[in-house]
Design a protein around this motif. Sequence first.
Motif, PDB file in Angstrom:
ATOM      1  N   PHE A  57       0.914  -1.428   0.106  1.00  0.00           N
ATOM      2  CA  PHE A  57      -0.155   0.107  -0.116  1.00  0.00           C
ATOM      3  C   PHE A  57       0.745   1.117   0.059  1.00  0.00           C
ATOM      4  CE2 PHE A  57      -1.697   3.333   3.030  1.00  0.00           C
ATOM      5  CZ  PHE A  57      -2.820   3.715   2.125  1.00  0.00           C
ATOM      6  N   SER A  58       0.373   2.368  -0.741  1.00  0.00           N
ATOM      7  CA  SER A  58       1.302   3.677  -0.982  1.00  0.00           C
ATOM      8  C   SER A  58       0.144   4.486  -1.138  1.00  0.00           C
ATOM      9  CB  SER A  58       2.147   3.590  -1.870  1.00  0.00           C
ATOM     10  OG  SER A  58       2.821   5.026  -2.051  1.00  0.00           O
ATOM     11  N   GLU A  59       0.196   5.594  -0.092  1.00  0.00           N
ATOM     12  CA  GLU A  59      -0.648   6.791  -0.268  1.00  0.00           C
ATOM     13  C   GLU A  59      -0.175   8.068  -0.906  1.00  0.00           C
ATOM     14  OE1 GLU A  59      -2.121   7.712   3.641  1.00  0.00           O
ATOM     15  OE2 GLU A  59      -0.244   7.748   4.688  1.00  0.00           O
ATOM     16  N   ASP A  60       0.937   7.931  -1.731  1.00  0.00           N
ATOM     17  CA  ASP A  60       1.311   8.932  -2.140  1.00  0.00           C
ATOM     18  C   ASP A  60       1.806   8.799  -3.667  1.00  0.00           C
ATOM     19  OD1 ASP A  60       2.366  11.611  -2.662  1.00  0.00           O
ATOM     20  OD2 ASP A  60       4.113  11.532  -1.252  1.00  0.00           O
ATOM     21  N   VAL A  61       0.943   8.580  -4.614  1.00  0.00           N
ATOM     22  CA  VAL A  61       1.216   8.307  -6.018  1.00  0.00           C
ATOM     23  C   VAL A  61       0.367   8.940  -6.843  1.00  0.00           C
ATOM     24  CG1 VAL A  61       1.857   5.887  -5.301  1.00  0.00           C
ATOM     25  CG2 VAL A  61      -0.578   6.563  -6.078  1.00  0.00           C
ATOM     26  N   SER A  62       0.666   9.148  -8.326  1.00  0.00           N
ATOM     27  CA  SER A  62      -0.161   9.906  -9.184  1.00  0.00           C
ATOM     28  C   SER A  62      -0.379   8.848 -10.298  1.00  0.00           C
ATOM     29  CB  SER A  62       0.545  11.240  -9.265  1.00  0.00           C
ATOM     30  OG  SER A  62       1.503  10.850 -10.208  1.00  0.00           O
ATOM     31  N   MET A  63      -1.498   9.028 -10.949  1.00  0.00           N
ATOM     32  CA  MET A  63      -1.498   8.110 -12.130  1.00  0.00           C
ATOM     33  C   MET A  63      -2.086   9.069 -13.399  1.00  0.00           C
ATOM     34  SD  MET A  63      -2.365   4.843 -12.899  1.00  0.00           S
ATOM     35  CE  MET A  63      -2.482   4.014 -11.499  1.00  0.00           C
ATOM     36  N   ASP A  64      -1.522   8.781 -14.378  1.00  0.00           N
ATOM     37  CA  ASP A  64      -1.832   9.356 -15.752  1.00  0.00           C
ATOM     38  C   ASP A  64      -2.457   8.458 -16.544  1.00  0.00           C
ATOM     39  OD1 ASP A  64      -1.444  12.512 -15.824  1.00  0.00           O
ATOM     40  OD2 ASP A  64       0.270  11.628 -14.726  1.00  0.00           O
ATOM     41  N   PHE A  65      -3.318   8.546 -17.540  1.00  0.00           N
ATOM     42  CA  PHE A  65      -3.706   7.736 -18.495  1.00  0.00           C
ATOM     43  C   PHE A  65      -3.905   8.316 -19.865  1.00  0.00           C
ATOM     44  CE2 PHE A  65      -6.138   6.213 -14.557  1.00  0.00           C
ATOM     45  CZ  PHE A  65      -5.892   5.015 -14.514  1.00  0.00           C
ATOM     46  N   SER A  66      -3.846   7.762 -20.960  1.00  0.00           N
ATOM     47  CA  SER A  66      -3.690   8.404 -22.332  1.00  0.00           C
ATOM     48  C   SER A  66      -4.192   7.125 -23.181  1.00  0.00           C
ATOM     49  CB  SER A  66      -2.254   8.595 -22.776  1.00  0.00           C
ATOM     50  OG  SER A  66      -1.433   7.314 -22.715  1.00  0.00           O
ATOM     51  N   GLY A  67      -4.626   7.524 -24.349  1.00  0.00           N
ATOM     52  CA  GLY A  67      -5.306   6.653 -25.448  1.00  0.00           C
ATOM     53  C   GLY A  67      -6.593   6.554 -25.286  1.00  0.00           C
ATOM     54  N   GLN A  68      -7.479   7.356 -24.482  1.00  0.00           N
ATOM     55  CA  GLN A  68      -8.734   7.166 -24.059  1.00  0.00           C
ATOM     56  C   GLN A  68      -9.545   8.579 -24.513  1.00  0.00           C
ATOM     57  OE1 GLN A  68     -11.518   5.000 -23.050  1.00  0.00           O
ATOM     58  NE2 GLN A  68     -10.324   3.337 -24.003  1.00  0.00           N
ATOM     59  N   ASP A  69     -10.669   8.423 -24.845  1.00  0.00           N
ATOM     60  CA  ASP A  69     -11.464   9.368 -24.793  1.00  0.00           C
ATOM     61  C   ASP A  69     -12.462  10.012 -24.165  1.00  0.00           C
ATOM     62  OD1 ASP A  69     -10.563  10.105 -27.633  1.00  0.00           O
ATOM     63  OD2 ASP A  69     -11.857   8.830 -28.847  1.00  0.00           O
ATOM     64  N   ASN A  70     -12.518   8.766 -23.055  1.00  0.00           N
ATOM     65  CA  ASN A  70     -13.322   8.988 -21.890  1.00  0.00           C
ATOM     66  C   ASN A  70     -12.921  10.194 -21.122  1.00  0.00           C
ATOM     67  OD1 ASN A  70     -14.767   8.641 -19.341  1.00  0.00           O
ATOM     68  ND2 ASN A  70     -15.108   6.524 -20.120  1.00  0.00           N
ATOM     69  N   PRO A  71     -13.811  10.885 -20.976  1.00  0.00           N
ATOM     70  CA  PRO A  71     -13.352  12.232 -20.121  1.00  0.00           C
ATOM     71  C   PRO A  71     -12.724  11.794 -18.615  1.00  0.00           C
ATOM     72  CG  PRO A  71     -15.683  12.249 -20.149  1.00  0.00           C
ATOM     73  CD  PRO A  71     -15.289  11.072 -21.235  1.00  0.00           C
ATOM     74  N   ALA A  72     -13.272  10.439 -17.948  1.00  0.00           N
ATOM     75  CA  ALA A  72     -12.921  10.087 -16.763  1.00  0.00           C
ATOM     76  C   ALA A  72     -11.369  10.041 -16.643  1.00  0.00           C
ATOM     77  CB  ALA A  72     -13.727   8.871 -16.396  1.00  0.00           C
ATOM     78  N   PHE A  73     -10.769   9.730 -17.750  1.00  0.00           N
ATOM     79  CA  PHE A  73      -9.333   9.420 -17.853  1.00  0.00           C
ATOM     80  C   PHE A  73      -8.410  10.657 -17.997  1.00  0.00           C
ATOM     81  CE2 PHE A  73     -11.521   5.518 -19.076  1.00  0.00           C
ATOM     82  CZ  PHE A  73     -10.749   4.462 -18.325  1.00  0.00           C
ATOM     83  N   LYS A  74      -9.218  11.763 -18.047  1.00  0.00           N
ATOM     84  CA  LYS A  74      -8.347  13.085 -18.550  1.00  0.00           C
ATOM     85  C   LYS A  74      -7.770  13.406 -17.227  1.00  0.00           C
ATOM     86  CE  LYS A  74      -9.568  12.812 -22.652  1.00  0.00           C
ATOM     87  NZ  LYS A  74      -8.860  12.404 -23.478  1.00  0.00           N
ATOM     88  N   GLY A  75      -6.672  14.086 -17.383  1.00  0.00           N
ATOM     89  CA  GLY A  75      -5.945  14.769 -16.133  1.00  0.00           C
ATOM     90  C   GLY A  75      -5.210  13.860 -15.245  1.00  0.00           C
ATOM     91  N   THR A  76      -4.172  14.154 -14.422  1.00  0.00           N
ATOM     92  CA  THR A  76      -3.253  13.756 -13.229  1.00  0.00           C
ATOM     93  C   THR A  76      -4.281  13.176 -12.066  1.00  0.00           C
ATOM     94  OG1 THR A  76      -1.296  14.583 -14.133  1.00  0.00           O
ATOM     95  CG2 THR A  76      -1.082  13.490 -12.065  1.00  0.00           C
ATOM     96  N   LYS A  77      -4.374  12.055 -11.861  1.00  0.00           N
ATOM     97  CA  LYS A  77      -4.988  11.579 -10.488  1.00  0.00           C
ATOM     98  C   LYS A  77      -4.098  11.120  -9.553  1.00  0.00           C
ATOM     99  CE  LYS A  77      -8.405  11.130 -13.823  1.00  0.00           C
ATOM    100  NZ  LYS A  77      -9.335  11.902 -13.796  1.00  0.00           N
ATOM    101  N   VAL A  78      -4.268  11.955  -8.339  1.00  0.00           N
ATOM    102  CA  VAL A  78      -3.528  11.508  -7.251  1.00  0.00           C
ATOM    103  C   VAL A  78      -4.390  11.014  -5.987  1.00  0.00           C
ATOM    104  CG1 VAL A  78      -2.282  12.998  -5.177  1.00  0.00           C
ATOM    105  CG2 VAL A  78      -2.316  13.942  -7.539  1.00  0.00           C
ATOM    106  N   GLY A  79      -3.520  10.010  -5.462  1.00  0.00           N
ATOM    107  CA  GLY A  79      -4.321   9.127  -4.605  1.00  0.00           C
ATOM    108  C   GLY A  79      -3.311   7.897  -4.238  1.00  0.00           C
TER     109      GLY A  79
END
Length: 265
Positions: A23-45
Motif C-alpha cells: 500500500f502507498s498513499e503518495d502516488v499519481s496516475m496518468d492515462f492516455s489513449g482514451q476519449d472517456n473524460p474520466a481518464f483526463k488529467g493527473t489523478k493523485v491518490g
Amino acid sequence: MSLNTAHVNGGVLIHAGECILLFSEDVSMDFSGQDNPAFKGTKVGRIYLTTHRMIFNNNKQSDALLSFSFPFVTLSDVELEQPVFGANYIKGKVRAQPNGNWVGEAKFKLLFKKGGAIDFAQAMIKAADLATRNGPTSPPPHSPPGGNWYQAPPPAYTATPTGYYGWVPPVHAFPAAPPVNSVYMTDMPPPYPGINSSYASAPPSYQAGAVGFNPNLTTPSEGKAAEAAQNAYYDPNRPHYAYVPPPPAYYEPPPTYQEANKKNQ
C-alpha cells in the motif's frame, strides 16, 4: 479493468478472500489513449497491490474517476522507467473488462512521489505471474459487487507473513498499512484466480536459462544495480518470464591480471 467499482465509504472495496500485499498513499496516475473524460488529467491518490489485482483510489472525491481496478490478466507491456531526472515510474497498457464501465484499452503511468517504484514493480510482476499461471488469458466479465459490504477483517490488510509459494512481498519498502476502517469487503469472491486461490496449484518450476519472477527486476540488496536498470518487461502471453536488461558496462567485473597485461603489451 473496471472503472469506479473498487471504492466505497471513502475507502477501498475488495472481494471476499482478497488480501492487500502493498500500500502507498503518495502516488499519481496518468492515462492516455482514451476519449472517456474520466481518464483526463493527473489523478493523485493511493495504490493497493492485492493478491488479485492493482487498485488505484483517487483522493479527489469530485473527480469522474474515483477508483480503478487492474486485474493482473488485463495488463500488458508493463515497464519500469528510471529517468535521470525525475521520479521512477511504472507504465503499461490495460484492457477493459466486459461490463467494467469503459471499453477498449488505455495506457497508464504510475508515479511514486516518495520512491518505491522498483520494489512495487517487482512485487506486481511476481504477483501477476503467480496469479495468472492458472488464470484466464483474457479479462473476465466484471461483476458489480453485490450484497452487503462490511469492514474487512485484519488479515485483509496485510500479506501473510509466510509469503506465497516461498515469495514474501517487500513490505520493508512499504511498511505502512491502509488506515484502520478504510478497507471494505463484499461477500462476492473475485471472478479470477489470485495468488492465494484455493483452486490454484503450486507454480511450476522455472525453466533453466530463463529469467523467472523471483522477482528479478532487481533485488533490494542490489541498490546501485537497481538504479542502473532502465526498464523491465512483462508479457502476460508468456507469464512465466520477464525481460530484464543486462547491467551497464560499469558494473562488469574488472579484467584479470593476465588480461590487463595483454592489453599493455
